[in-house]
Structures are given as structure tokens and as C-alpha cells.
Design a protein around this motif. Sequence first.
Motif, mmCIF file in Angstrom:
data_model
loop_
_atom_site.group_PDB
_atom_site.id
_atom_site.type_symbol
_atom_site.label_atom_id
_atom_site.label_comp_id
_atom_site.label_asym_id
_atom_site.label_seq_id
_atom_site.Cartn_x
_atom_site.Cartn_y
_atom_site.Cartn_z
ATOM 1 N N ALA A 199 33.724 46.133 -19.932
ATOM 2 C CA ALA A 199 32.368 45.875 -18.871
ATOM 3 C C ALA A 199 30.859 45.966 -19.195
ATOM 4 C CB ALA A 199 32.722 46.635 -17.682
ATOM 5 N N THR A 200 30.806 45.107 -18.111
ATOM 6 C CA THR A 200 28.478 45.678 -18.552
ATOM 7 C C THR A 200 28.504 47.287 -17.739
ATOM 8 O OG1 THR A 200 28.218 44.614 -16.015
ATOM 9 C CG2 THR A 200 28.218 43.861 -18.310
ATOM 10 N N THR A 201 27.345 47.889 -17.941
ATOM 11 C CA THR A 201 27.472 49.053 -17.148
ATOM 12 C C THR A 201 27.749 49.195 -15.440
ATOM 13 O OG1 THR A 201 25.973 49.788 -18.462
ATOM 14 C CG2 THR A 201 25.716 50.906 -16.388
ATOM 15 N N GLU A 202 26.351 47.616 -15.161
ATOM 16 C CA GLU A 202 26.982 47.391 -13.758
ATOM 17 C C GLU A 202 28.037 47.495 -12.827
ATOM 18 O OE1 GLU A 202 22.268 47.336 -15.312
ATOM 19 O OE2 GLU A 202 24.884 46.436 -16.051
ATOM 20 N N LYS A 203 28.976 46.531 -13.999
ATOM 21 C CA LYS A 203 29.981 46.274 -13.304
ATOM 22 C C LYS A 203 30.842 47.261 -13.028
ATOM 23 C CE LYS A 203 33.089 42.457 -11.688
ATOM 24 N NZ LYS A 203 33.004 41.996 -10.410
ATOM 25 N N PHE A 204 30.563 48.304 -13.954
ATOM 26 C CA PHE A 204 31.828 49.541 -14.347
ATOM 27 C C PHE A 204 31.075 50.385 -12.844
ATOM 28 C CE2 PHE A 204 33.053 53.539 -15.838
ATOM 29 C CZ PHE A 204 34.514 53.197 -15.754
ATOM 30 N N GLU A 205 30.315 50.530 -12.521
ATOM 31 C CA GLU A 205 29.281 51.043 -11.676
ATOM 32 C C GLU A 205 30.065 51.220 -10.149
ATOM 33 O OE1 GLU A 205 27.317 53.401 -8.535
ATOM 34 O OE2 GLU A 205 27.444 50.959 -9.194
ATOM 35 N N ARG B 187 33.301 52.384 -7.115
ATOM 36 C CA ARG B 187 33.326 52.711 -5.880
ATOM 37 C C ARG B 187 33.849 51.797 -5.198
ATOM 38 N NH1 ARG B 187 29.415 49.382 -4.760
ATOM 39 N NH2 ARG B 187 27.348 49.549 -7.206
ATOM 40 N N ALA B 188 35.064 50.893 -5.287
ATOM 41 C CA ALA B 188 36.042 50.325 -5.359
ATOM 42 C C ALA B 188 37.317 51.765 -4.803
ATOM 43 C CB ALA B 188 36.409 49.016 -5.952
ATOM 44 N N GLY B 189 37.031 52.050 -3.466
ATOM 45 C CA GLY B 189 38.413 52.692 -3.228
ATOM 46 C C GLY B 189 39.901 52.317 -3.337
ATOM 47 N N LEU C 26 40.843 54.104 -12.693
ATOM 48 C CA LEU C 26 40.075 54.900 -12.565
ATOM 49 C C LEU C 26 40.735 56.870 -13.753
ATOM 50 C CD1 LEU C 26 37.109 53.703 -10.321
ATOM 51 C CD2 LEU C 26 36.922 53.226 -12.967
ATOM 52 N N ALA C 27 41.311 56.932 -12.511
ATOM 53 C CA ALA C 27 41.235 58.163 -13.225
ATOM 54 C C ALA C 27 43.153 57.883 -13.880
ATOM 55 C CB ALA C 27 42.662 59.226 -11.897
ATOM 56 N N GLU C 28 43.021 56.730 -14.750
ATOM 57 C CA GLU C 28 43.206 56.939 -15.846
ATOM 58 C C GLU C 28 43.123 56.770 -17.308
ATOM 59 O OE1 GLU C 28 46.987 53.998 -15.581
ATOM 60 O OE2 GLU C 28 47.148 54.300 -13.312
ATOM 61 N N LEU D 129 26.215 57.000 -13.681
ATOM 62 C CA LEU D 129 27.782 57.155 -13.708
ATOM 63 C C LEU D 129 28.336 58.352 -14.405
ATOM 64 C CD1 LEU D 129 30.140 55.394 -13.579
ATOM 65 C CD2 LEU D 129 29.148 54.245 -15.727
ATOM 66 N N LEU D 130 26.968 58.560 -15.842
ATOM 67 C CA LEU D 130 27.634 59.599 -16.404
ATOM 68 C C LEU D 130 27.524 61.157 -16.015
ATOM 69 C CD1 LEU D 130 25.948 58.491 -20.012
ATOM 70 C CD2 LEU D 130 28.456 57.939 -18.419
ATOM 71 N N ALA D 131 26.926 60.621 -14.629
ATOM 72 C CA ALA D 131 26.418 62.591 -14.320
ATOM 73 C C ALA D 131 27.575 62.838 -13.627
ATOM 74 C CB ALA D 131 25.675 62.324 -13.297
#
Length: 558
Positions: free
Chosen positions: A391-397, A401-403, A409-411, A435-437
Motif C-alpha cells: 500500500a501507499t502510506t496515505e492509503k494505509f493510513e 482510520r476505518a473502524g 489491523l491488529a493482525e 502513522l509510525l508514532a
Amino acid sequence: MRSDEAGVRGSVTDLVRERWGVALGGKFPERFTEPGWSYEEAVGRRCPECGGELHALRKPYESQGRTYQYTALVCPSCPAAFTLADLGVKRYDQLTGKVPGQAVRSPRPGPASAPAVSRSDRPGVAVTAVVRLPGQPPLRVRMVTGPVWPGDLEAPDATEPRALLWCATADPAWRPADAALAAADDVRVILPEGAAYGALRAWLEERGVPYRVSGYWEEAGQVGTVGDTGDRTELVAAGPDGAAPATGRWAAAARDAFAAQWDALEKLPEDAVEAYVPVGSLVPDAWAAMLPHPSFNPVQAAAVPAVLEGTGHLVVVAPTGAGKTPIGMVAALEAHARGRKAAWLVPQRSLTDELDRELRLWRDRGLRVVRLTGEAAVDTELIRSADVWVATTEKFEAICRAGSLRDALAEVGCLVVDEIHLLGDPTRGAVLEALLARVRDDSAATRIVGLSATVANADEVADWLGAQLVRTVWRPTRLTWQLPLLPPVDEADRTRRAAVRTEAAVRIARQVTGDGGSVLVFCGSKRGVRSTALALAADRGVPVAGVDADDAEEVERL
């Protein structure tokens, strides 16, 4: 008889004393004390010391069967004498604006002439102001800008006690002057590879001149303290014909750059063996089929144990082309072996395409790889079922944010971040930093493996992430850097300037790809990327007539 009359030839010091009744001061070349000089003319340049009028004295000499002329520029007001190099020019006609064989009209003397004052009180800027006398029409003030030494860069030491003659050439017919070779203590030549340069290499070998070769070498120039006639000079860097020579710190920078390039082209010992190791000696046998090569290079051999022996964050810094992608692959495979997902972030959509192609082998082996970009709709079920996300950084970010995807994501057990140095990018770095923070403080849940070729403050980035740093300077290829001379064009014609750069890129790319090599071309804008891509495609026989560079889809298709 005046010293500017026919038949009178003396030394520069004698002619100055006879014509103006003064004695030269300061330092000047030894040849200024030799006979054979004659007065030429007043020139349209001012003295760099006092702004006074400069006069040219010249002396003929022969080199390799051709006749040339030395030039001395004399200021009677100081009094002082200068060489052409002191004034930043290489040829006499550059100083006077005179075309060989063309008569030059001398300025008319008398009250209508106005004194000119030259100032250089600002670094890199020379201002020539013409003072207007009463009754004269307004005159223009001409400002000439020159290079300014960067304020944050320490100036190199311009003193040079050695008799240097360091040359680079791309001309098979080039030969250094015999007198210069005899006078120099340290001679070095850089030239291209290829059969066309066989005679030049043989000529250098016969005279015991050290040389080193580089594929696709194009740069020409010379830096040293020896002139063509063997006279010692100050340190001077001269480019191709038409380029003004450089002295002082600029010449010292050219000297240091030449030395670095010379060292980079050093021939490796015949018994030198790179430390390649079979992949099976560092990773499980089942992984070997998932990796692109059967062995790890020295960069990979140093980083892979760090990936496998710990679970903490990791930053790997290595030169471009050193093979960081297989390191990311090992990190993703390690997460998969633990039953966790891996996410691989790249800064641009085009890089997701490239990485997706490299991971095609994983799909063939049963791993579920899904590519996510801003142009693709989010298929939550596809994301949930995937083993690896690209993924691109923006897409992953945005996904973060998608509940509805938080359980997926926890996996994620490993977050591979390509080009992690983009943390410092003023426009895109904030998203990556945020994102990294969020991830860095819980390495037990998600491990960060950052890859970078260009991060200057690697220690600072590693400290911020709380990561182990693996850094190496090894690269699999020779590194050369050049500034090829482009054809001169009108500075105001931006279209033609861009075309000249593109033509050079196409020509160089043709040479390298013709030998089976790869080329990466950097451009200043997205439109520049597309127009250059069209030019490269056209050179390879693709019909591009009528295609607009702004039509991104058509450019990509071609």
C-alpha cells in the motif's frame, strides 16, 4: 619608441615601466618577466582590485606544433598584472568579445566617455555601474551574477603544493601536452571504456601515465597546478572549451571531487571475493523459493540475522541498488511464519506496481498478496483475507482510520516501510510520522522495519523509533558521478532547455540499455516524467506522435 609600436617586444614588467612609468606589485607568473611581450589593447573589463582600466599584453608561444598566445592583463592604477584565469575566463576572445578575424572598434576618447566603477562587495555578485555625466542620456546598469558558495558548506583548503595534472576526457584523440606531463609530479587521467580509446590508453601506458576507466564516461576537464607549457600555476579547474576556468575554493572542490571519483574507480584486487552466502544458510529452506536470488549479498547477509534474531524495530540503511527489497521480504515472511500479517508501505503508486510484480512469486506459492492504492476501492473482505498488504502510506493510513478493519489491523505483525527517510519530507512526511508514532510504542504488536538509501540522520531516526540500526556502504556496482556538458541554449527559452536535457537523458539511456543495463531518470515534475517517458519510448520505436504528455493513461500505456 613607445612600447605599443611595432617591433618592440620586452617583458611585461619592462613594458609596464616604459609605458606607464610604474613597477608591478604583487605576485604574478614567472613568464611575465620573460621577453617577447607586446602591447595589444585596452579591454572592456575593469581591474578586480581597484576598478581601474585593464590593458592586454600578449606573447606568442608554440605547443605541439601550434601557435598560441599568453595574455597579461595590466592595471596601471594599482599597479598589478593578472592572467585570464584570474578574471574567470579561458580564452582571450571571451574577455574582449572579439570574434577571431573581426575588427573591434575602440571606444571614442573624450568628455563623452564615462568612468566605470566595478564593485564586488556582495559574494557572488559583480555590479558594473556606469556613471552618467551631465548632458548624457541615461545608461543601463549591468548586473552579472556568479556562483555563491553555500553558507552551510565548509570551504575546502585551496592551497596545493603538489604539481598536479588531473584530467578527464571523452575524446579518443585527446592528448595532454608533453611539457605539462614532464612538469607534473602527479598525473591522473579518467577516460571511458571501449575499443575507441585503445590508442589513448596505449599512449598513456607508454609514458607511464596512470589512468582509470569508467563505462559511459562523458565529462571532460582538467584540474591542476601545471600549465600546458609546464609553468607552475595556482590551483585551476578548467572545463571543456567555452567554460570559464575556476580558481580558489571552486578549484579545490573540483580537485577533491576528482580525487573521490579516482578512488571510486580503483581496480579491485584479482583475489577479491564478495561475501555472498547461500540463502539457505540464513533462512529456512522453505523461504528460499520465495526469494528472488539463491544467495544474499553482503548487505543482506548483515541485515537478515538482525531481522530473524530479534523482534524489535529495525532501520536498514544501504546505497541504492544494494538489495534492500529481499530484506523486507524476509521481514514479511518472518511475520507470516508467526501467523501474522505483513504490511509493506511505499511512497508512490508506481512503486506499489513494481513491488506487486516482485511479489508475484509469492502468489504462485500460495500467499495472498493484495495491492492497495488511492485509486482502488477498499474491499474489506479482500483485506481481511490477505497475508501481505502492499500500500501507499496515505492509503494505509486511511485504512487505519476505518473502524471496520481494526480487527484486521491488529493482525499486522510487521510493517515494512520503504523510503523511511520521507519522514522528513515537508509535504508527505507528516502522514508517515503520525502513522509510525502510533505503531512504534507497541513493538510487541507490530514491528517496524524501515528501509532507506538516503537518510542522512539515520541515528536520529533509529533513536526516534527505538530501533536497531543496520547501516552499510557496500554496493554491487561502481559509483561514478558526472556533469555532462549540454549544448548552450537561451536561458530564457525554458522549452528548449528542457528539450536539451531530455535529449541527453535519451542518448545516455540508449547507450546503457544497449549493453543490457538499467536506467533510472529523475525529473523535476510529474509532467517532466511523462514527457521524458514519451521521448524514451519514441527512441525505442514506439509511435508517440500526437500524444499529449498530460494524458497520463496514454503515456503509461505506451
